[in-house]
Design an enzyme around this catalytic site. Structure first.
Site, PDB file in Angstrom:
ATOM      1  N   CYS A 294      28.111  27.277  93.923  1.00  0.00           N
ATOM      2  CA  CYS A 294      28.779  26.392  92.973  1.00  0.00           C
ATOM      3  C   CYS A 294      28.686  24.944  93.446  1.00  0.00           C
ATOM      4  O   CYS A 294      29.237  24.579  94.483  1.00  0.00           O
ATOM      5  CB  CYS A 294      30.241  26.805  92.824  1.00  0.00           C
ATOM      6  SG  CYS A 294      31.209  25.669  91.812  1.00  0.00           S
TER       7      CYS A 294
ATOM      8  N   SER B  83      20.780  23.359  98.334  1.00  0.00           N
ATOM      9  CA  SER B  83      22.012  24.098  98.621  1.00  0.00           C
ATOM     10  C   SER B  83      22.067  24.706 100.014  1.00  0.00           C
ATOM     11  O   SER B  83      23.128  25.190 100.426  1.00  0.00           O
ATOM     12  CB  SER B  83      22.201  25.198  97.569  1.00  0.00           C
ATOM     13  OG  SER B  83      22.433  24.631  96.291  1.00  0.00           O
TER      14      SER B  83
ATOM     15  N   HIS C 233      31.867  27.875  86.961  1.00  0.00           N
ATOM     16  CA  HIS C 233      32.215  29.087  87.713  1.00  0.00           C
ATOM     17  C   HIS C 233      33.704  29.404  87.661  1.00  0.00           C
ATOM     18  O   HIS C 233      34.162  30.367  88.278  1.00  0.00           O
ATOM     19  CB  HIS C 233      31.808  28.916  89.180  1.00  0.00           C
ATOM     20  CG  HIS C 233      30.325  28.906  89.404  1.00  0.00           C
ATOM     21  ND1 HIS C 233      29.560  27.764  89.328  1.00  0.00           N
ATOM     22  CD2 HIS C 233      29.462  29.912  89.698  1.00  0.00           C
ATOM     23  CE1 HIS C 233      28.288  28.046  89.587  1.00  0.00           C
ATOM     24  NE2 HIS C 233      28.200  29.351  89.806  1.00  0.00           N
TER      25      HIS C 233
END
Length: 647
Positions: free
Chosen positions: A383, A327, A370
């Site tokens: 997310c 991420s 989410h």
């Protein structure tokens, strides 16, 4: 029968002619010899005098002192130390074995050492000195001197040897020196004559290798008189060589030591960059090793311990390691979407916990989803579905373009060994590499730093520095050579929209400071040092549909080498960036739990210029942090000697 007068006169004439002929021949031969002697002794005198001199006098090279390496503040990290050694000359020793046995009573000398010396003596001329033992103490050398009458042929010598006073702290950066090998000689078109000197050492890895020409210096020479069999009789004169230039690195030894100790027993790496200059302040890989072992002679057992360790202490993970960035790559995907106008900072994407692409379902890390998220929350809570969705709209080639703009997939130009290029994939790259078409699923994986995307911790630090400044900051490791400062090139603008860059920076700020941010627990509360960052977790194994159905196995229940990699990138202060940090913990589990706390501690060490102050941590964590900092076996900031830190 009586000879007549006529016969007598005829005989006399014959004898006279022969005598004249022989006499003339002898005179001619003598004249020829005299002419030749005059030619050799007068006209060729200078040439023969030179030949005689060359037979009597040898010129031998004198190795120069190797240049020193310091940190940015002048602290020594690679120097030279006196090396006391003892040598023996076979023809002077007489009974070589008996002399070596007597010598073994004065200094540590095993039977293996004695046998090795005897074997070496048989292969060499009797007048050649052989090294019996090195790195003796002054007391041991004194014992040898006092017992010299019973040690014929034995003599002490003093030379210089490389030493690394910071041992494990700089092993992967500075590297080490070692004897010249045949491979080293073959790699050079015109090898320096110095490399032919027995046991001469050159840089093998790291800064020692890549700045060898700077550090080596130039040879001196000495003229020695030898006898007919080549034995040294005396030294006639000596001209010392030019020592190598000293080098000063950009690294701060105090920060480097803190980072190395903070990584502890993890298989991990951390890189710290000054975002203004590109100076690398710390670049630590763990576990490390003591480079002095390679200089002094590493044993088979010691080397096996290093090579068989599954945490790979010999590998420099900061530049050699290529990891899926997870991420921490999401800022690149976001900028690609923003720059193309695909989304704005307010564009919402619905996350139900997965995204269906064809007949395949790509999951978000949060199984329940989410809900609808915009960019800031997508970064803050990491997310996955948001980035899947925008990546499919943008396409991989634009993402790759932005990635390369931020230094991903590009080899940094630094004097370090085995630096990886990483991988910033594109359609053309896959076609060239695998002869395959790019697939839509490849884009989905790449959008969250998985799939083909690979980066090193150094590249992640460069990416973060550019995110913090909007400029093409380049990393640099050499601060000074000799007395000359290496100039810093002004970093040009990346040419991105200031609004788009600010939107990503705000998302990174929320990661650390928002109540639902993935790195909230690693927040800095000191107002002047507020931090922005991004956590990352990259998978090293496939998770099957069956496993998802019954529940994904947590990292702490998996074998170490099957756990996820943990990553964290950050910069601070948020409003006026000074430092960027990248952390990778191999098989650490989650970026928020394993990597982010390390990143926070290291950046606080840089900002404070000393041990991180407890006031910079949330009040609820200060007791634990105080205990942790006090337990760190750091070096004394002045002397560099190991000492217990004080928070």
């Amino acid at each position: 029968m009586r000879r007549t007068q006529k016969d007598t006169e005829e005989s006399a004439r014959v004898i006279s002619r022969r005598g004249l002929f022989l006499g003339g021949t002898m005179v001619s031969f003598a004249a020829l010899l005299a002419g030749r002697m005059r030619y050799l002794q007068v006209e060729e005198a200078d040439q023969f005098r030179l030949l005689a001199e060359e037979n009597r006098i040898n010129i031998r090279l004198i190795p120069p002192n190797r240049g020193l390496i310091h940190d940015r503040n002048g602290r020594l990290i690679a120097g030279n130390e006196q090396n006391y050694r003892v040598v023996i000359t076979r023809e002077d020793a007489g009974d070589l074995e008996a002399v070596l046995e007597r010598l073994s009573t004065l200094i540590p000398l095993s039977q293996e050492d004695i046998d090795r010396t005897i074997r070496e003596a048989k292969r060499r001329s009797g007048f050649v000195p052989l090294i019996v033992a090195e790195r003796l103490t002054w007391d041991q050398l004194s014992k040898i001197a006092l017992n010299s009458p019973v040690l014929p042929g034995v003599s002490p010598e003093v030379g210089l040897s490389r030493v690394y006073p910071m041992d494990t702290d700089f092993a992967h950066v500075v590297g080490y020196v070692g004897p010249v090998s045949e491979k080293d000689l073959e790699a050079q078109e015109n090898p320096d004559p110095l490399l032919q000197i027995p046991k001469f050492q050159i840089g093998k890895i790291g800064v020692e290798r890549w700045t060898e020409d700077i550090l080596r210096g130039s040879a001196g020479a000495k003229r020695i008189e030898v006898n007919a069999v080549g034995r040294v009789m005396r030294e006639l004169d000596r001209q010392e060589g030019e020592p190598g230039d000293d080098i000063r690195l950009t690294i701060d030894a105090g920060v480097q030591n803190f980072a190395q100790v903070r990584l502890g027993e993890e298989s991990a790496a951390v890189v710290v960059m000054d975002v203004e200059t590109g100076d690398i302040i710390a670049i630590a890989s763990a576990p490390s090793f003591d480079p002095n072992m390679f200089v002094r002679g590493i044993s088979h057992t010691e080397y096996a311990e290093l090579t068989e360790n599954d945490h790979r202490p010999l590998a420099n993970k900061t530049v050699q390691g290529a990891y899926p960035p997870g991420s921490t790559f999401k800022m690149i995907t976001a900028l690609a979407a923003l720059e193309t106008g695909t989304v704005t900072g307010q564009t919402g994407v619905r996350c139900p916990g997965y995204l269906e692409v064809g007949d395949r379902r790509f999951h978000c890390w949060k199984r329940s989803g989410h809900g609808t998220v915009a960019l800031e929350r997508a970064l803050s809570e990491s997310c996955d579905v948001y980035f899947y969705d925008v990546a499919l709209k943008v396409g991989i080639d634009k993402i790759a373009e932005i990635g390369r703009l931020f230094g991903l997939g590009e080899r940094p130009d630094l004097p370090m060994s085995a630096i990886t290029d990483g991988v910033m994939p594109s359609k053309a790259w896959k076609q060239e590499r695998y002869k395959q078409e790019w697939r839509i699923g490849d884009t989905v994986n790449a959008s969250i730093g998985q799939g083909y995307v690979l980066t090193s911790p150094l590249q992640l630090a460069v990416m973060t520095a550019r995110l913090a400044t909007g400029r093409a900051v380049k990393p640099r490791l050499i601060h000074m050579v000799g007395n000359e400062t290496v100039p810093v090139e002004p970093a040009p603008s990346l040419g991105l929209s200031a609004e788009n860059l600010r939107a990503v920076q705000q998302g990174m700020f929320a990661v650390v400071n928002d109540s639902r941010g993935t790195a909230k627990s690693s927040q800095i509360v000191e107002k002047a040092w507020l931090m922005a960052g991004k956590t990352g977790t990259s998978q090293v194994r496939n998770i099957t549909a069956a496993e998802r159905a019954r529940g994904v196995i947590s990292n702490d229940q998996l074998p170490w080498n099957r756990r996820d990699h943990a990553l964290f990138v950050c910069y601070a202060p948020y409003d006026k960036p000074k430092y960027a940090v990248a952390v990778v913990v191999e098989h650490g589990g989650g970026g928020s739990t394993a990597a982010a706390p390390i990143g926070r501690d290291v950046i606080l060490r840089c900002l404070a210029g000393e041990m991180p102050p407890l006031s910079a941590y949330p009040a609820s964590q200060r007791g634990r942090i105080e205990t942790q900092l006090k337990a760190m076996p750091l070096r004394d900031p002045e002397t560099g000697a190991p000492s217990q830190s004080r928070a």
